[in-house]
Structures are given as C-alpha cells and as structure tokens.
Design a protein around this motif. Structure first.
Motif, PDB file in Angstrom:
ATOM      1  N   SER A  29       0.829  -1.205   0.000  1.00  0.00           N
ATOM      2  CA  SER A  29       0.000   0.000   0.000  1.00  0.00           C
ATOM      3  C   SER A  29       0.863   1.253   0.000  1.00  0.00           C
ATOM      4  CB  SER A  29      -0.914  -0.013   1.231  1.00  0.00           C
ATOM      5  OG  SER A  29      -1.668   1.170   1.313  1.00  0.00           O
ATOM      6  N   GLU A  57       1.116   4.001  -3.067  1.00  0.00           N
ATOM      7  CA  GLU A  57       0.863   5.421  -2.805  1.00  0.00           C
ATOM      8  C   GLU A  57       2.000   6.287  -3.317  1.00  0.00           C
ATOM      9  OE1 GLU A  57       1.156   8.254   1.065  1.00  0.00           O
ATOM     10  OE2 GLU A  57      -0.163   6.513   1.290  1.00  0.00           O
ATOM     11  N   SER A  73       2.321   6.296  -7.279  1.00  0.00           N
ATOM     12  CA  SER A  73       1.339   7.141  -7.973  1.00  0.00           C
ATOM     13  C   SER A  73       1.710   8.618  -7.925  1.00  0.00           C
ATOM     14  CB  SER A  73      -0.043   6.946  -7.345  1.00  0.00           C
ATOM     15  OG  SER A  73      -0.058   7.400  -6.003  1.00  0.00           O
ATOM     16  N   SER A  74       2.587   8.990  -6.981  1.00  0.00           N
ATOM     17  CA  SER A  74       2.966  10.397  -6.862  1.00  0.00           C
ATOM     18  C   SER A  74       4.325  10.693  -7.474  1.00  0.00           C
ATOM     19  CB  SER A  74       2.981  10.814  -5.388  1.00  0.00           C
ATOM     20  OG  SER A  74       3.951  10.085  -4.675  1.00  0.00           O
ATOM     21  N   HIS A 127       1.878   5.160   8.081  1.00  0.00           N
ATOM     22  CA  HIS A 127       0.504   4.646   7.974  1.00  0.00           C
ATOM     23  C   HIS A 127       0.035   4.004   9.279  1.00  0.00           C
ATOM     24  CE1 HIS A 127       0.525   4.261   3.266  1.00  0.00           C
ATOM     25  NE2 HIS A 127       0.549   5.511   3.690  1.00  0.00           N
TER      26      HIS A 127
END
Length: 526
Positions: free
Chosen positions: A271, A275, A278-279, A307
């Motif tokens: 995860s 994250e 994608s950035s 997280h």
C-alpha cells in the motif's frame, strides 16, 4: 527465590518504559540493523543468514501445530513486553465479580474449607483434608526456594514430613496450630518485603485454624505473583542483551508453521509503495519515453511506518510484525486524535476571537485543559463527538466571556458565539480545512522524526500551528519513534525481502530509481 536479606524487591505498576532510555536503547540497536546491509540488498540477495528470512508456503496445519504456533506467539508477546516495558509485571489474578467462573471457584473453595472445618471439629478429629492442605503448602514453599537453599529445604521436608504427620493423625497427635505457626514463620523468611504486613497479620491472627489457613493460602497466592515478577526482573537484562536475535528467531519459528505468513505485512508495505508510485513523476521525455521511476526502498518503509499512526483497526488486521505492539500503537493513536482535536479547537478560538485573548498563556492553558478533559475517551465507539463539541463550545464561551469582562472587554455577542460553536462542531467533518491542516502537519512532524537519524533533536521542532500541543507531540513522538526503531531492527530483513520482491518481481528489467532521495531517507543507517 532469595532468602532473608536477598528477598526480591517489591514490584510497582507502570505502562511503558521511560521514553528517553527507550529511544537511546533503540538507537543503539538500530545501528546494527540488517535492513542496512547496503542499498544493494534490495536488488540482490544477501549472503548473510539474517538477510534471508523465509516464510513457509501455504499448508494444512494440524491441531498440534496450531497450538504450538499459539504458544510461540504467546512467548513472543510476553518476551517483547518484558523487553520494551521495564515496569511490566503480573498482577494477582482476579475473576470478574459477577462471572460464572468466579461463582464456581468460590463455591468449590467454600466446599473445601467447610469439609476441612467439619473434619477438624469431629471427635476425634479427621485429618484427611488437612494433610492434603499441608502437602500443597509444602510444595508451594519448596517452589519458592533457590537451588542452593539446601538447609531450608531440608528443614521444610523434616517439619512437613507427610509420613510422620499421617502417623500422628492416626494417633490424634497432630499439632495443627504448631504447623501453622511454622508455615507462617517460613513464609516470612522467603516473602518479598511488600508482604511483611500480610505476614504480621497472620502471626497476630486470632481466627480459628480454618480461617487462618484460608488467609495463608491467600498470601501464598500473592507470593507466587511476587516470585514470577522477581524472575521477570532477573530475566529482563538477559532478554534485552539478546532481544533482537531472540524476537527474530521466535518470529521465524512462527512463520515456519503458519501459512500465508506475512500476508498483512506485505499488503501494508505494498500500500505504501503504490501510494508513492502514484505520486512519482514520469520520465522527463513524457509518459511514453524514459525509464519508469520508482520510490526508494527506505522511502517506502518510512511511509509504511507513518501509515501505522492512522491505522484502521476495525477494518484492517495489523501487520504481523507489529502484533506485539498493538496496544501501545492504539494508545498513541488515541492520544494523538485527542491532541489534534484540542489543537483544532484552539486554532478556531484564536482565529475567531482574535486580539482580545492573544498572549494570555494562563487562559490558553485553561482552555486547553478544559477541552482535553471534555474530549477524553473520544476514541470509543459510543462517544458522541458532535455532542461533546457542543458542550466544549458552551464551556469555552463561558470561559472567554469571564476573561473578557475581567479585562474590560465586551463579552462575545450571541452571533459570534453561534459562529464559534458552528466552526468548532464542524471539525467532525473529514474535509474541514482546519482539521486537514492540523492532521497534515502532524503527519509531517512524525515523518520528519521517522526519517531523521537523530530524532531526539527534532522532538521539540513542531510545525507552525501545533505549538499548543508541543509537549504532547514530543512525548508521543519519542514513544512512536522508539517503537519504530526497535521494530525496524528486529524485522528489517523481512521488510527488505518484501520490498525487493514487490519492486522487482513484476518486471523483467529493474526500473530506474527515482531522483535522489533527500538526506532523511537514509533513516535506517542510524
């Protein structure tokens, strides 16, 4: 159990270990972290034994294997608690007041003592129950002795010689009162100092022999707990010296017996990777040109740790590598949520009322304490946050009006009070700008701590707008970073293996690394 002057010290309760000493210990441990073999360890296999953790493929477990895994997990939890919490100790067992188990236990005990009293009151007395009682007491007393306490061991065996006592019972010559007196004296020699008062009461007791023996057993139960806590204190330094190796080896034993061993840990890291991926921007020559960029492995791990602070325990199982710290993590999360809410309310108050209340530290402290008390327990499912915030608003308006009128300022108008109440209650909305601002800056603060090789320096450097909760943030930050550093040290090889597989197993050629990470990304080289 030491005798006389070597009796164990009394134990005291406590939750977590001292934050500063914990951080120092974890920092020293982290310097040898296997995650820091080298950055190349993420793209090539480590030759070191510790850098190649393994997990068993899925298989069908027998009941014996399940029970064995459960015992391993229980041992791991207990050892971890002893290591990280220097105040950890066991409390004397007690069942819930209205529980079925307590009712059964009380009835069985009452039946035993009733039979004993009946037998001793017979004419002539019967000693069957009494002999079984003395035999149990003898075994308990012997269990408290150190291996070298031969003289006392011999004395106990001679005085509580069951064969002799049975012969005396046959001739109605058992000195029960004398045996009870010897037992109490022996207990006084081997008990912990905090039981001296209980022993004194036993010596001075004028109760009948059955009631006296009931009290003897009650104190013996307390002494059992003291003995276990004494052993825990002796075991702690040994465990701490070999804590990383012990926890890692025990965890590996669990993995060897458990199918889908690191399923939740893999999902947690995946995860964070998704994250960050994608950035991360595409290549400089457009989305179809240039190599695909990926985040660095240390950046992935630091993001995954962040997280944990906002983990949803109701919907997602905690990663297996964090299972021994779940309660500590929950408590940090609960404290952090309340601190964020307090800070949000204070920001709204000062931005709404403005200059008349600026610079009044005593007023700020009163408001902060009031809000914190009224929001205590806001993590509970039954807690009505909106209703609580309405109560907070009413109390705040009263306190502000009192302060304003004392300094010859006009009280808050009804319209301004309504505005203040509405803004305070609106922080229940997840997209509230004040709430978003505070939560983002808290995340920035914790990320900076996780990424810094010397987080102690950063503890007092809170972002703008969080000054009101600076002491609380520093305290929670130290606790969280201490847990992260120790967790990273123990489970670093597993994280390295998971990240390497996630980053490179799906592509035939390794993707290009992202642009150079900032200096704090090398956090694990602490």
């Amino acid at each position: 159990m030491p005798l006389n002057d070597e009796r164990p010290p009394s134990t005291s309760s406590g939750d977590d270990q001292d934050v500063e000493s914990s951080s120092e210990r974890c920092d020293s441990m982290t310097s040898t972290s296997d995650l820091d073999c080298s950055r190349e360890s993420f793209t090539s296999d480590c030759s070191s034994k510790h850098c190649t953790p393994s997990s068993s493929p899925p298989k069908t477990l027998t009941m014996d294997e399940v029970m064995e895994s459960a015992r391993d997990l229980s041992n791991l939890r207990l050892a971890h608690e002893i290591i990280v919490n220097r105040n950890f100790h066991l409390e004397p067992g007690s069942l819930p007041q209205d529980s079925l188990w307590k009712a059964v236990k009380d009835n069985l005990h009452k039946a035993f003592w009733d039979v004993l009293e009946t037998e001793l009151n017979d004419d002539p007395p019967e000693y069957g129950q009494a002999i079984r009682l003395l035999e149990d007491i003898r075994e308990i007393l012997l269990s408290f002795l150190n291996p070298g306490a031969n003289r006392m061991r011999t004395q106990i065996m001679e005085v509580l010689d069951m064969d002799l006592i049975r012969q005396q019972a046959d001739n109605d010559a058992v000195d029960i009162q004398g045996l009870a007196s010897y037992i109490i004296t022996t207990m006084g020699k081997i008990c912990a100092p905090l039981r001296d008062g209980d022993i004194r009461k036993l010596r001075e007791s004028s109760d009948n022999i059955v009631t006296l023996f009931r009290e003897v057993f009650r104190v013996l139960d307390l002494m059992k707990t003291d003995f276990v806590n004494f052993e825990i204190d002796n075991l702690r330094p040994v465990l701490q010296r070999a804590s990383v190796e012990y926890e890692r080896a025990t965890f590996q034993e669990i993995l060897d017996k458990t199918p889908n061993a690191l399923k939740h840990t893999t999902s947690w890291i995946q995860s964070a990777l998704e994250e960050l991926s994608s950035s991360v921007p595409k290549g400089q020559n457009g989305p179809e040109k240039g190599p695909r960029l990926v985040p660095g492995p240390f950046q992935v791990l630091n993001t995954a740790f962040l997280h944990i602070l906002t983990w949803d325990y109701e919907t997602d199982p905690l990663p297996e590598t964090w299972m021994t710290d779940e309660q500590r993590l929950r408590e940090i999360q609960w404290q952090l949520q309340r601190c964020e809410a307090v800070n949000e309310v204070l920001l709204i108050i000062y931005s709404t009322v403005g200059e008349p209340i600026q610079g009044l530290s005593s007023l700020s402290d009163r408001l902060k304490k009031m809000i914190s008390v009224l929001l205590d327990g806001m993590h509970r499912p039954s807690f009505n946050l909106e209703e609580a915030l309405e109560g907070v608003s009413a109390q705040i308006c009263c306190e502000l009006n009192k302060s304003l009128t004392e300094r010859n300022y006009p009280a808050l108008s009804p319209a301004l009070q309504a505005t203040l109440t509405g803004q305070i209650c609106s922080i229940t909305q997840r997209d509230n700008p004040i709430r978003t601002l505070v939560e983002d800056r808290v995340q920035q603060y914790f990320l900076a701590l996780i990424c810094d090789p010397k987080p102690q320096v950063r503890l007092e450097q809170v972002p703008t707008g969080l000054t009101a909760i600076k002491p609380e943030l520093a305290f929670m930050g130290a606790k969280f970073v201490s847990l992260v550093n120790y967790n990273k040290t123990v489970y670093g090889p597993y994280y390295a293996d998971i990240i390497r597989k996630l980053m490179f197993s799906s592509s035939s050629s390794p993707p290009a690394p992202a642009a150079a990470n900032p200096p704090q990304d090398s956090v694990t080289s602490k």
